[in-house]
Enzyme design. Sequence first.
Site, PDB file in Angstrom:
ATOM      1  N   CYS A  90      39.706  38.510  43.986  1.00  0.00           N
ATOM      2  CA  CYS A  90      39.688  38.451  45.447  1.00  0.00           C
ATOM      3  C   CYS A  90      38.282  38.073  45.928  1.00  0.00           C
ATOM      4  O   CYS A  90      37.847  36.945  45.727  1.00  0.00           O
ATOM      5  CB  CYS A  90      40.181  39.767  46.022  1.00  0.00           C
ATOM      6  SG  CYS A  90      40.699  39.660  47.751  1.00  0.00           S
ATOM      7  N   HIS A 198      45.306  41.070  42.670  1.00  0.00           N
ATOM      8  CA  HIS A 198      44.567  42.217  42.145  1.00  0.00           C
ATOM      9  C   HIS A 198      45.252  42.817  40.914  1.00  0.00           C
ATOM     10  O   HIS A 198      46.051  43.752  41.042  1.00  0.00           O
ATOM     11  CB  HIS A 198      44.471  43.304  43.223  1.00  0.00           C
ATOM     12  CG  HIS A 198      43.549  42.992  44.342  1.00  0.00           C
ATOM     13  ND1 HIS A 198      42.243  43.429  44.384  1.00  0.00           N
ATOM     14  CD2 HIS A 198      43.743  42.280  45.480  1.00  0.00           C
ATOM     15  CE1 HIS A 198      41.663  43.000  45.499  1.00  0.00           C
ATOM     16  NE2 HIS A 198      42.562  42.305  46.186  1.00  0.00           N
ATOM     17  N   GLU A 200      43.997  44.839  38.811  1.00  0.00           N
ATOM     18  CA  GLU A 200      43.581  46.234  38.639  1.00  0.00           C
ATOM     19  C   GLU A 200      44.460  47.196  39.425  1.00  0.00           C
ATOM     20  O   GLU A 200      44.439  48.403  39.164  1.00  0.00           O
ATOM     21  CB  GLU A 200      42.103  46.395  39.051  1.00  0.00           C
ATOM     22  CG  GLU A 200      41.818  46.455  40.544  1.00  0.00           C
ATOM     23  CD  GLU A 200      41.808  45.108  41.235  1.00  0.00           C
ATOM     24  OE1 GLU A 200      41.476  45.069  42.444  1.00  0.00           O
ATOM     25  OE2 GLU A 200      42.127  44.086  40.583  1.00  0.00           O
TER      26      GLU A 200
END
Length: 226
Positions: A90, A198, A200
């Site tokens: 991002c 994302h 994660e």
Amino acid sequence: MSDFRTAVITFPGSNCDRDMASALEKISGRAPLRVWHGDAELPERLDFIALPGGFSYGDYLRCGAIASRSPVMRAVIEAANRGVPVLGVCNGFQVLTESGLLPGALLRNSGIRFVCREVALKVENVGSLFTSGYKAGQVIHIPVAHHDGNYFADEQTLEQLEAEGRVAFRYVDDINGSARGIAGVLNAAGNVLGMMPHPERAVEPAHGGSDGHALFESAMRGLVGA
């Protein structure tokens, strides 16, 4: 993988650094080192560097532009040029393009709206350090949260990325107007990956999905086995 040394870079305005650190610790078994943007040097013997999402420096000028000039980025660029894996997610992707580690730029979403939801991605390259844990053409589901995720590059650069297999992920449905639906790109050496979604936030079932787990695990296992 308890000896695997990772680092998360934090800029003023980062807000996904804790998410990234948690994911790296969960998968590697060791808490990552936390590095501040004003540090002139990185810790020694790093195996993996992550630039997290957020709104570094309030997204002034252009998203990631000021962060790309932070003291620590000189060290990150040097590490990347030595072959250390660098992941930018991002805002981290924006920083990587602004620093010149990746080609192209991230523009305002075509709908001029902040997009925050889960999206489907097609895995385009399974030969890289980051994507070897996936199957060619596999569709995975990863959250996004961005306002400036519209990937842009000139036609010559786009053709080069395609020809060299450097498009890592592509949106199944182009949510932000990105050129050719590109969601993530690699550098020529394959050790730098920038992506808007994302991973994660998708490393365990409690997140609602764990399709991001393979990205981190394949990178770490690839390095350990190298």
